[in-house]
Design a protein around this motif. Structure first.
Motif, PDB file in Angstrom:
ATOM      1  N   LEU A   1      23.748  22.359  22.065  1.00  0.00           N
ATOM      2  CA  LEU A   1      22.308  22.103  22.118  1.00  0.00           C
ATOM      3  C   LEU A   1      21.600  22.714  20.910  1.00  0.00           C
ATOM      4  N   ARG A   2      22.018  23.923  20.524  1.00  0.00           N
ATOM      5  CA  ARG A   2      21.405  24.567  19.356  1.00  0.00           C
ATOM      6  C   ARG A   2      21.628  23.730  18.093  1.00  0.00           C
ATOM      7  N   LYS A   3      22.835  23.220  17.944  1.00  0.00           N
ATOM      8  CA  LYS A   3      23.118  22.368  16.782  1.00  0.00           C
ATOM      9  C   LYS A   3      22.257  21.117  16.812  1.00  0.00           C
ATOM     10  N   ASP A   4      22.118  20.498  17.990  1.00  0.00           N
ATOM     11  CA  ASP A   4      21.300  19.290  18.105  1.00  0.00           C
ATOM     12  C   ASP A   4      19.835  19.576  17.782  1.00  0.00           C
ATOM     13  N   LEU A   5      19.428  20.838  18.020  1.00  0.00           N
ATOM     14  CA  LEU A   5      18.043  21.221  17.735  1.00  0.00           C
ATOM     15  C   LEU A   5      17.880  21.761  16.319  1.00  0.00           C
ATOM     16  N   GLY A   6      18.941  21.690  15.512  1.00  0.00           N
ATOM     17  CA  GLY A   6      18.857  22.099  14.119  1.00  0.00           C
ATOM     18  C   GLY A   6      19.043  23.574  13.869  1.00  0.00           C
ATOM     19  N   HIS A   7      19.633  24.300  14.822  1.00  0.00           N
ATOM     20  CA  HIS A   7      19.820  25.749  14.649  1.00  0.00           C
ATOM     21  C   HIS A   7      21.327  26.032  14.650  1.00  0.00           C
TER      22      HIS A   7
ATOM     23  N   GLN B   1      16.192  26.135  23.076  1.00  0.00           N
ATOM     24  CA  GLN B   1      14.921  25.797  22.444  1.00  0.00           C
ATOM     25  C   GLN B   1      14.254  27.024  21.839  1.00  0.00           C
ATOM     26  N   VAL B   2      14.257  28.123  22.584  1.00  0.00           N
ATOM     27  CA  VAL B   2      13.641  29.354  22.077  1.00  0.00           C
ATOM     28  C   VAL B   2      14.343  29.817  20.807  1.00  0.00           C
ATOM     29  N   MET B   3      15.664  29.780  20.795  1.00  0.00           N
ATOM     30  CA  MET B   3      16.414  30.238  19.633  1.00  0.00           C
ATOM     31  C   MET B   3      16.196  29.308  18.434  1.00  0.00           C
ATOM     32  N   ALA B   4      15.949  28.037  18.707  1.00  0.00           N
ATOM     33  CA  ALA B   4      15.692  27.089  17.625  1.00  0.00           C
ATOM     34  C   ALA B   4      14.239  27.143  17.135  1.00  0.00           C
ATOM     35  N   GLY B   5      13.455  28.052  17.725  1.00  0.00           N
ATOM     36  CA  GLY B   5      12.071  28.217  17.293  1.00  0.00           C
ATOM     37  C   GLY B   5      11.130  27.178  17.847  1.00  0.00           C
ATOM     38  N   ARG B   6      11.492  26.565  18.955  1.00  0.00           N
ATOM     39  CA  ARG B   6      10.644  25.545  19.557  1.00  0.00           C
ATOM     40  C   ARG B   6      10.038  26.064  20.865  1.00  0.00           C
ATOM     41  N   SER B   7       8.879  25.537  21.190  1.00  0.00           N
ATOM     42  CA  SER B   7       8.266  25.875  22.475  1.00  0.00           C
ATOM     43  C   SER B   7       9.026  25.157  23.586  1.00  0.00           C
ATOM     44  N   PRO B   8       9.389  25.892  24.638  1.00  0.00           N
ATOM     45  CA  PRO B   8      10.143  25.257  25.731  1.00  0.00           C
ATOM     46  C   PRO B   8       9.323  24.145  26.388  1.00  0.00           C
ATOM     47  N   ILE B   9       9.755  22.906  26.208  1.00  0.00           N
ATOM     48  CA  ILE B   9       9.107  21.752  26.825  1.00  0.00           C
ATOM     49  C   ILE B   9      10.164  21.042  27.669  1.00  0.00           C
ATOM     50  N   PHE B  10       9.819  20.823  28.922  1.00  0.00           N
ATOM     51  CA  PHE B  10      10.801  20.268  29.847  1.00  0.00           C
ATOM     52  C   PHE B  10      10.271  18.963  30.430  1.00  0.00           C
ATOM     53  N   GLY B  11      10.905  17.887  30.051  1.00  0.00           N
ATOM     54  CA  GLY B  11      10.604  16.605  30.664  1.00  0.00           C
ATOM     55  C   GLY B  11      11.644  16.263  31.707  1.00  0.00           C
ATOM     56  N   HIS B  12      11.252  15.450  32.660  1.00  0.00           N
ATOM     57  CA  HIS B  12      12.173  15.096  33.744  1.00  0.00           C
ATOM     58  C   HIS B  12      13.438  14.453  33.203  1.00  0.00           C
ATOM     59  N   HIS B  13      13.263  13.552  32.243  1.00  0.00           N
ATOM     60  CA  HIS B  13      14.431  12.843  31.707  1.00  0.00           C
ATOM     61  C   HIS B  13      15.385  13.802  30.986  1.00  0.00           C
ATOM     62  N   SER B  14      14.813  14.708  30.159  1.00  0.00           N
ATOM     63  CA  SER B  14      15.669  15.633  29.408  1.00  0.00           C
ATOM     64  C   SER B  14      16.378  16.608  30.337  1.00  0.00           C
ATOM     65  N   LEU B  15      15.681  17.058  31.380  1.00  0.00           N
ATOM     66  CA  LEU B  15      16.309  17.985  32.330  1.00  0.00           C
ATOM     67  C   LEU B  15      17.430  17.294  33.095  1.00  0.00           C
ATOM     68  N   GLN B  16      17.199  16.048  33.499  1.00  0.00           N
ATOM     69  CA  GLN B  16      18.240  15.312  34.220  1.00  0.00           C
ATOM     70  C   GLN B  16      19.451  15.067  33.326  1.00  0.00           C
ATOM     71  N   ALA B  17      19.190  14.723  32.082  1.00  0.00           N
ATOM     72  CA  ALA B  17      20.294  14.469  31.153  1.00  0.00           C
ATOM     73  C   ALA B  17      21.078  15.755  30.878  1.00  0.00           C
ATOM     74  N   THR B  18      20.356  16.880  30.748  1.00  0.00           N
ATOM     75  CA  THR B  18      21.024  18.160  30.497  1.00  0.00           C
ATOM     76  C   THR B  18      21.890  18.562  31.677  1.00  0.00           C
TER      77      THR B  18
END
Length: 594
Positions: free
Chosen positions: A342-348, A395-412
């Motif tokens: 996930l960190r790699k996908d977020l660019g970290h 997300q926090v480690m990648a420097g992003r604000s934690p945003i949780f959508g239903h679709h992303s949470l289900q996919a994760t």
């Protein structure tokens, strides 16, 4: 019965009087498991003592059996209460039974004596088992059951004086830390038995406390004896267990399926494709290495066909705990692999620091909580919360604000579950390949160590807990270690524990079941026996004369200042009784004092 307010309470007393057990929940017989002669012939305890710094006895009050014991105990003490009320009615009731035209109250009294005499007998017998011989006459004089029952019949029994004398005797022989308990028991008796009206509920509570105090003293004595005898018990482990198992083979009482164990070992040899080594190299080392590899493989395997044979019966609990820890470690590693992806996908895409690993590990441990140690289904059940936390920290480690959508949470969540199902085997294989060399290295390092040296080198102190020292925690997965130790630390700990089990087991069982000596001093593998029907039972003639079990040893006397010398002669023989249900020796599995 002034202390009872309604008919339901009175009916409960009557029902208990009719149906409860006659003997108290704790008796001399139930405590006999804690006698020194039973301790030194308890095969499970003598094996477990090798693996735990804090092994001790504790009451076995857990699970459904513990709940059943609690119900029976409550019924018994209610019945005792009812019996004391009946005595009061017989001799102090209004109107008196004699003036009412009834038979002599003594006749009723004899018929009513169901439990009170047995309580006095229990206190008498257990006290005599706890105090030195010089105090036995004092116990006989003050706890003469026939005399006490006559005093009750005549209404002159001074229960306060009796309990006060008992308290003084207990304080002479028990640890000072128990004095407060003893004083509380005396205070209850004074409160219940002093005044114009006796309070039977409080009197029974005092007697219950006294019986409980005697059990605790017996536990203290037994655990003190374990601590004193531990060096002798450990050092004698291999010799004692060999004699024990051979003795049961001779008597045809062994529950171990030796043919199945030999087939298992032959299959291990065949599977690993290891043949006899050249004459210049002892086969013993190669055989031990194969054996260790088979045990490690079993710890990582989900294949029931690779289950270990009955020869491991004394280590089953330890091996199950190891397997659970390994399974949890594999799931932790799967979670970390998802976190890195996930960190790699977020660019970290930077190296993961130890602090970040510790932070994620502690969060995942908190989410799992008591579910740790309960297998893969517990991880699947908690996958939604686990995946949410992994996603949040990525997300926090990648420097992003934690945003949780239903679709992303289900996919994760679906992604984590798929990793659990599809990558467990590959992660387990990687971990096994890392752990096996550590186990083999530890085994080679300690191949010539004595049982005591193995204990000193391979057994570590458990982490501190809030559990009282005389009631240690059962042998389950250690969440404290998951939270505080790195994966490398956990693998080193697993390697120590597995190598300890392997070395003791091989030295005990190899000459009995797996290998046999030849004239050259090397060992060869026992041939694989044919499949069922089983071979004829092993007889005395099949066992080498040098391995014949010694004759029965004398019963060890009660603990005295010189009893250790006599214990040593008993330790190499004797047939352990079947484990009782009242107490357990615990590995931290009576089950588990520092």
């Amino acid at each position: 019965m002034p202390e009872y307010q309604n008919e339901a309470q009175i009916e409960e007393l009557a029902d208990a009087y009719r149906h409860a057990a006659r003997l108290p929940p704790i008796t001399k017989q139930s405590l006999s498991e804690l006698d020194i002669q039973n301790i030194i012939s308890n095969i499970k305890l003598r094996h477990d003592v090798n693996f735990d710094k804090d092994l001790s006895f504790r009451p076995n009050n857990e699970g459904s059996k513990g709940q059943q014991k609690e119900r029976h105990s409550r019924m018994y003490w209610l019945a005792l209460e009812a019996e004391l009320h009946l005595y009061t009615r017989l001799f102090q009731g209004t109107p008196p039974l004699r003036s009412s035209g009834h038979a002599d109250p003594s006749v009723y009294f004899q018929r009513a004596q169901k439990r009170v005499p047995k309580v006095f007998e229990t206190i008498h017998d257990v006290l005599k088992s706890l105090v030195p011989d010089r105090d036995h006459q004092r116990v006989d004089e003050h706890l003469d059951v026939r005399m006490l029952m006559q005093e009750i019949e005549k209404g002159v029994c001074d229960m306060v004086a009796l309990v006060e004398w008992t308290a003084r005797l207990l304080k002479e022989h028990c640890a000072p830390m128990r004095d407060e308990w003893v004083d509380k028991m005396v205070g209850l008796m004074r409160k219940g038995a002093t005044g114009t009206t006796l309070n039977m509920k409080i009197i029974v509570e005092s007697l219950k406390g006294l019986i409980g105090m005697l059990e605790t003293m017996k536990l203290d004595v037994a655990n003190h004896q374990i601590r004193n005898l531990k060096p002798l018990l450990i050092e004698d482990t291999i010799s004692y267990e060999k004699h024990y198992h051979l003795d049961r083979i001779v008597k045809k009482r062994s529950k171990v399926n030796f043919e199945a164990a030999q087939r298992w070992w032959a299959n291990v040899v065949e599977r690993l494709q290891v043949h006899h080594a050249p004459a210049t190299k002892p086969v013993n080392r190669t055989g031990l290495d194969m054996f260790a590899q088979a045990v490690v493989s079993n710890a990582f395997s989900r294949d029931t066909r690779q289950e270990l044979p009955d020869t491991f019966y004394l280590d089953y609990d330890r091996l199950r705990a190891l397997k659970s820890e390994i399974e949890d470690l594999v799931h932790f590693e799967i979670c970390f692999s998802m976190f890195i992806k996930l960190r790699k996908d977020l660019g970290h895409d930077v190296a993961l620091s130890n602090a970040a690993r510790h932070r994620l590990r502690s969060s995942l441990t908190a989410i799992m909580g008591e579910s740790i140690g309960h297998g893969s289904q517990a991880w699947i059940y908690n996958s939604e919360s686990l995946s949410l936390e992994i996603y949040r920290q990525a997300q926090v480690m990648a420097g992003r604000s934690p945003i949780f959508g239903h679709h992303s949470l289900q996919a994760t969540n679906e992604y984590l579950r798929s990793l659990f199902y599809n990558t467990f085997t590959s992660h387990a294989s990687t971990m096994e390949a890392t752990l096996l060399p550590q186990v083999l290295s530890s085994i080679h390092k300690h191949s010539n160590s004595s049982p005591t040296e193995l204990y000193n080198s391979l057994v570590t102190l458990p982490p501190p807990t809030s559990t009282p020292p005389f009631i240690p925690a059962p042998p389950t997965v250690d969440t404290f270690s998951f939270y505080n130790n790195t994966p490398q630390d956990r693998l080193c700990d697993l390697a120590r524990r597995i190598s300890h089990i392997v070395l003791l087991h091989w030295r005990i069982w190899a000459p009995i079941t797996y290998v046999q000596d030849d004239a050259s001093g090397f060992v060869t593998y026992l041939p694989m026996p044919p499949p069922p029907p089983p071979q004829p039972a092993i007889t005395t003639s099949t066992i080498p004369q040098s391995a014949s079990p010694p004759p029965p040893a004398p019963i060890c006397p009660p603990p005295t200042s010189e009893h250790d010398v006599q214990v040593v002669s008993v330790m190499k023989t004797g047939d352990a009784p079947d484990p009782g249900s009242g107490y357990e020796s615990s590995v931290s599995d009576h089950t588990r004092l520092p």
